[in-house]
Scaffold this active site. Structure first.
Site, short mmCIF file in Angstrom:
data_model
loop_
_atom_site.label_atom_id
_atom_site.label_comp_id
_atom_site.label_asym_id
_atom_site.label_seq_id
_atom_site.Cartn_x
_atom_site.Cartn_y
_atom_site.Cartn_z
N ASP A 131 0.69 -1.26 -0.15
CA ASP A 131 0.20 -0.06 0.13
C ASP A 131 1.01 1.02 -0.04
OD1 ASP A 131 1.07 -0.28 2.66
OD2 ASP A 131 -0.93 0.01 3.54
N GLU A 132 2.12 1.09 0.38
CA GLU A 132 3.01 2.22 0.36
C GLU A 132 3.10 3.07 -1.05
OE1 GLU A 132 6.56 2.19 2.63
OE2 GLU A 132 6.04 0.74 4.15
N SER A 158 10.40 1.99 -5.43
CA SER A 158 10.85 0.82 -6.11
C SER A 158 9.76 0.00 -6.33
CB SER A 158 12.13 0.19 -5.30
OG SER A 158 11.77 -0.37 -4.41
N LYS A 159 8.73 -0.33 -5.24
CA LYS A 159 7.75 -1.19 -5.33
C LYS A 159 6.79 -0.59 -6.53
CE LYS A 159 6.74 -4.61 -3.72
NZ LYS A 159 7.14 -5.84 -3.98
N LYS A 194 11.58 -5.21 11.63
CA LYS A 194 10.18 -4.47 11.67
C LYS A 194 9.77 -4.27 12.93
CE LYS A 194 10.77 -5.27 7.26
NZ LYS A 194 10.53 -6.28 6.55
N ARG A 219 -0.80 2.87 11.17
CA ARG A 219 -0.61 1.67 10.10
C ARG A 219 -1.63 0.86 10.37
NH1 ARG A 219 2.69 5.07 8.42
NH2 ARG A 219 4.83 4.53 8.16
P1 NAD Z 1 11.24 -10.18 3.61
O1 NAD Z 1 12.22 -9.04 3.58
O2 NAD Z 1 10.93 -10.99 4.82
O3 NAD Z 1 11.53 -11.31 2.28
C1 NAD Z 1 11.97 -11.10 1.18
C2 NAD Z 1 12.44 -12.21 0.60
O4 NAD Z 1 13.03 -12.13 -0.91
C3 NAD Z 1 13.76 -12.99 1.53
O5 NAD Z 1 13.40 -14.50 1.65
C4 NAD Z 1 14.99 -12.65 0.43
O6 NAD Z 1 15.80 -13.75 0.66
C5 NAD Z 1 14.49 -12.68 -0.92
N1 NAD Z 1 15.00 -11.71 -1.79
C6 NAD Z 1 15.41 -10.64 -1.78
N2 NAD Z 1 16.16 -10.21 -2.73
C7 NAD Z 1 16.08 -11.34 -3.64
C8 NAD Z 1 16.51 -11.62 -5.02
N3 NAD Z 1 17.31 -10.27 -5.66
N4 NAD Z 1 16.32 -12.49 -5.68
C9 NAD Z 1 15.87 -13.51 -4.93
N5 NAD Z 1 15.16 -13.57 -3.75
C10 NAD Z 1 15.28 -12.32 -3.09
O7 NAD Z 1 9.84 -9.52 2.50
P2 NAD Z 1 8.58 -9.74 3.23
O8 NAD Z 1 7.85 -8.73 4.26
O9 NAD Z 1 8.03 -11.10 3.25
O10 NAD Z 1 7.56 -9.06 1.75
C11 NAD Z 1 7.25 -10.10 0.77
C12 NAD Z 1 6.78 -9.19 -0.31
O11 NAD Z 1 5.49 -8.57 0.07
C13 NAD Z 1 7.49 -7.89 -0.93
O12 NAD Z 1 7.34 -7.74 -2.16
C14 NAD Z 1 6.88 -6.60 -0.04
O13 NAD Z 1 7.15 -5.49 -0.91
C15 NAD Z 1 5.68 -7.08 0.02
N6 NAD Z 1 4.79 -6.59 0.98
C16 NAD Z 1 5.24 -6.81 2.45
C17 NAD Z 1 4.39 -6.21 3.49
C18 NAD Z 1 4.74 -6.25 5.08
O14 NAD Z 1 4.13 -5.86 5.80
N7 NAD Z 1 5.96 -6.97 5.05
C19 NAD Z 1 3.12 -5.48 3.09
C20 NAD Z 1 2.76 -5.51 2.00
C21 NAD Z 1 3.43 -6.09 0.87
O1 DAU Z 2 2.52 -0.84 4.45
C1 DAU Z 2 3.16 -2.11 3.97
C2 DAU Z 2 4.62 -1.89 4.47
O2 DAU Z 2 4.74 -2.32 5.92
C3 DAU Z 2 5.49 -2.99 3.57
O3 DAU Z 2 5.64 -2.59 2.26
C4 DAU Z 2 6.84 -3.17 4.20
O4 DAU Z 2 7.60 -3.97 3.51
C5 DAU Z 2 6.90 -3.35 5.77
O5 DAU Z 2 8.34 -2.98 6.16
C6 DAU Z 2 5.94 -2.25 6.32
O6 DAU Z 2 6.61 -0.88 6.35
P1 DAU Z 2 6.71 0.18 7.63
O7 DAU Z 2 7.64 1.00 7.37
O8 DAU Z 2 5.08 0.53 7.89
O9 DAU Z 2 6.88 -1.13 8.53
P2 DAU Z 2 7.93 -1.05 10.09
O10 DAU Z 2 7.82 -2.09 10.87
O11 DAU Z 2 9.39 -0.65 9.68
O12 DAU Z 2 7.26 0.37 10.63
C7 DAU Z 2 6.08 0.45 11.06
C8 DAU Z 2 5.89 1.76 12.05
O13 DAU Z 2 6.51 1.78 13.16
C9 DAU Z 2 6.39 2.99 11.16
O14 DAU Z 2 5.40 4.14 11.26
C10 DAU Z 2 7.67 3.23 11.52
C11 DAU Z 2 7.79 2.88 13.14
N1 DAU Z 2 8.80 2.48 13.85
C12 DAU Z 2 9.47 1.11 13.08
C13 DAU Z 2 10.60 0.81 13.83
C14 DAU Z 2 11.41 -0.28 12.95
C15 DAU Z 2 9.36 2.82 15.07
O15 DAU Z 2 8.92 3.74 15.35
N2 DAU Z 2 10.61 2.52 15.69
C16 DAU Z 2 11.22 1.10 14.97
O16 DAU Z 2 12.23 0.85 15.61
#
Ligand code: NAD
Ligand code: DAU
Length: 349
Positions: A131-132, A158-159, A194, A219
């Site tokens: 959603d970012e 980048s996304k 995270k 969030r």
């Molecule tokens: P993550 O960082 O936990 O996992 C990413 C995985 O991709 C890892 O296993 C890593 O080894 C692999 N990877 C990274 N670079 C690579 C490359 N060049 N080639 C092959 N593999 C590679 O990420 P996540 O939180 O599980 O997110 C997964 C997907 O979902 C991402 O595309 C992210 O943008 C999207 N997403 C994440 C969230 C969230 O809250 N975490 C929310 C919405 C969307």
């Molecule tokens: O919205 C979806 C996104 O959510 C995904 O696309 C990303 O991959 C995922 O990392 C996440 O992004 P955020 O930046 O929202 O998540 P994060 O857990 O890093 O941070 C959540 C909130 O907490 C944000 O407002 C920043 C704050 N934060 C985060 C960290 C790591 C802190 O206040 N302290 C911290 O140490």
């Protein structure tokens, strides 16, 4: 059907892989992962010997490698999750995000096109996004599928770039694509950089809890297994060419979530009430910190019948239990280059 799942050793990918391997024994599931600091085979150890599962180690931005695996396996579908995913890292090392998230996505699209040429019947390229890409909201309103893109960080840009590439290949080459944009996930197997797993880890270790800025950013949190279920629904029932927003209708101001987490942790660790809250430390804000994300997921709910299966309180409580019961996992995933990151210096506000 042969399905290539990218990033299946990461947080969300591991839940998607497990779901597809177990629910669909007729599919051959291939997990392509580079095993960066965020990818760990421990996350899917329970299915490593299941007959419809194969692990392939490699980089999605390596054109010749991707060509070679498509030549060998002729994947019918791709569920593309591999990415650099952490906003803070994208601020310190943006080029890695451009390479994996944009070049890597373009390579996969191009090789998928080369493999199937004009005969895309029954094929699918499903791109998992965030959603970012929509930017940052004020106090009111929601992200819809029609909200204009306005990404602010190197990660979200980048996304957004990768989403545009997927739509461009769909439009230009008539490739069958689907995209979903999801809100913040939480649950088992999330790398402890995270917010939620980092703070659980720090509370266990009685380390400071670094709250960025005033802690008032918002969030919208979704349990990771509900995200995997939504991906399943969209993969099987979603309309080709469409985008679906995924979210938990579950907005939390960071500081309110952190207070809830602290209370639950005190209870579970049998520590005195207020113990964990004392660890809260306000630090310098994240550069360009997006203020609020909130998803309108009504298209997904109305058209495909998906709804989240747990309340946030249930999901968070289960998630804490998982981390407390899996300290070995924590040791294993934090043994690499993580320590340097974990010990990063914050400036107190
Ligand atoms: P993550 O960082 O936990 O996992 C990413 C995985 O991709 C890892 O296993 C890593 O080894 C692999 N990877 C990274 N670079 C690579 C490359 N060049 N080639 C092959 N593999 C590679 O990420 P996540 O939180 O599980 O997110 C997964 C997907 O979902 C991402 O595309 C992210 O943008 C999207 N997403 C994440 C969230 C969230 O809250 N975490 C929310 C919405 C969307
Ligand atoms: O919205 C979806 C996104 O959510 C995904 O696309 C990303 O991959 C995922 O990392 C996440 O992004 P955020 O930046 O929202 O998540 P994060 O857990 O890093 O941070 C959540 C909130 O907490 C944000 O407002 C920043 C704050 N934060 C985060 C960290 C790591 C802190 O206040 N302290 C911290 O140490």
């Amino acid at each position: 059907m042969k399905i290539l799942v990218t990033g299946g050793a990461g947080f969300i990918g591991s839940h998607v892989i497990r779901r597809f391997v177990n629910l669909y024994p007729n599919y051959q599931i291939f997990n392509l992962d580079k095993l960066t600091y965020a990818g760990n085979l421990e996350n899917i150890k329970d299915i490593e010997n299941v007959s419809n599962y194969t692990f392939l180690k490699g980089d999605i931005s390596d054109l010749e490698f991707i060509r070679s695996i498509f030549k060998t396996y002729k994947f019918d579908a791709v569920i593309h999750l591999a990415a650099e995913s952490h906003v803070d890292r994208s601020i310190t090392d943006p080029l890695a995000f451009v390479t994996t998230n944009m070049v890597g996505t373009a390579v996969l699209l191009q090789v998928f096109k080369e493999t199937w040429k004009d005969n895309f019947n029954g094929k699918l390229f499903y791109h998992v996004s965030t959603d970012e890409v929509y930017g940052s909201l004020g106090d009111t309103g929601y992200f819809l599928e029609t909200t204009p893109y306005d990404p602010k960080s190197p990660y979200s840009s980048s996304k957004a770039g990768s989403d545009h590439l997927v739509r461009a290949w769909g439009h230009t080459y008539k490739m069958p694509i689907k995209i979903s944009n999801c809100s913040n996930n939480y649950g088992a197997n999330q790398f402890p950089e995270k917010l939620i797993p980092l703070f659980i880890h720090n509370i266990v270790q009685q380390k400071p809890l670094p709250v960025y800025g005033k802690g008032i950013n918002v969030r919208d949190w979704l349990w990771v297994e509900d995200h995997a279920a939504a991906i399943d629904a969209i993969f099987h029932k979603g309309t080709l060419g469409e985008t679906y927003n995924i979210g938990g209708d579950n907005e939390w101001k960071n500081i309110d979530l952190i207070h809830l987490l602290c209370e639950l942790m005190d209870e579970k660790l049998k520590r005195e009430k207020g113990n964990s809250k004392n660890l809260i430390t306000y630090v310098t804000d994240r550069a360009g910190h997006d203020m609020r994300y909130a998803i309108d997921a009504s298209k997904l709910k109305n058209e495909l019948g998906w709804t989240p299966s747990v309340t946030f309180e249930e999901g968070l409580s289960n998630t804490i239990d998982w981390y407390l019961n899996n300290q070995e996992w924590l040791e294993s995933v934090t043994s690499g280059n993580y320590k340097e990151y974990y010990n990063k210096q914050y400036t107190k506000r």
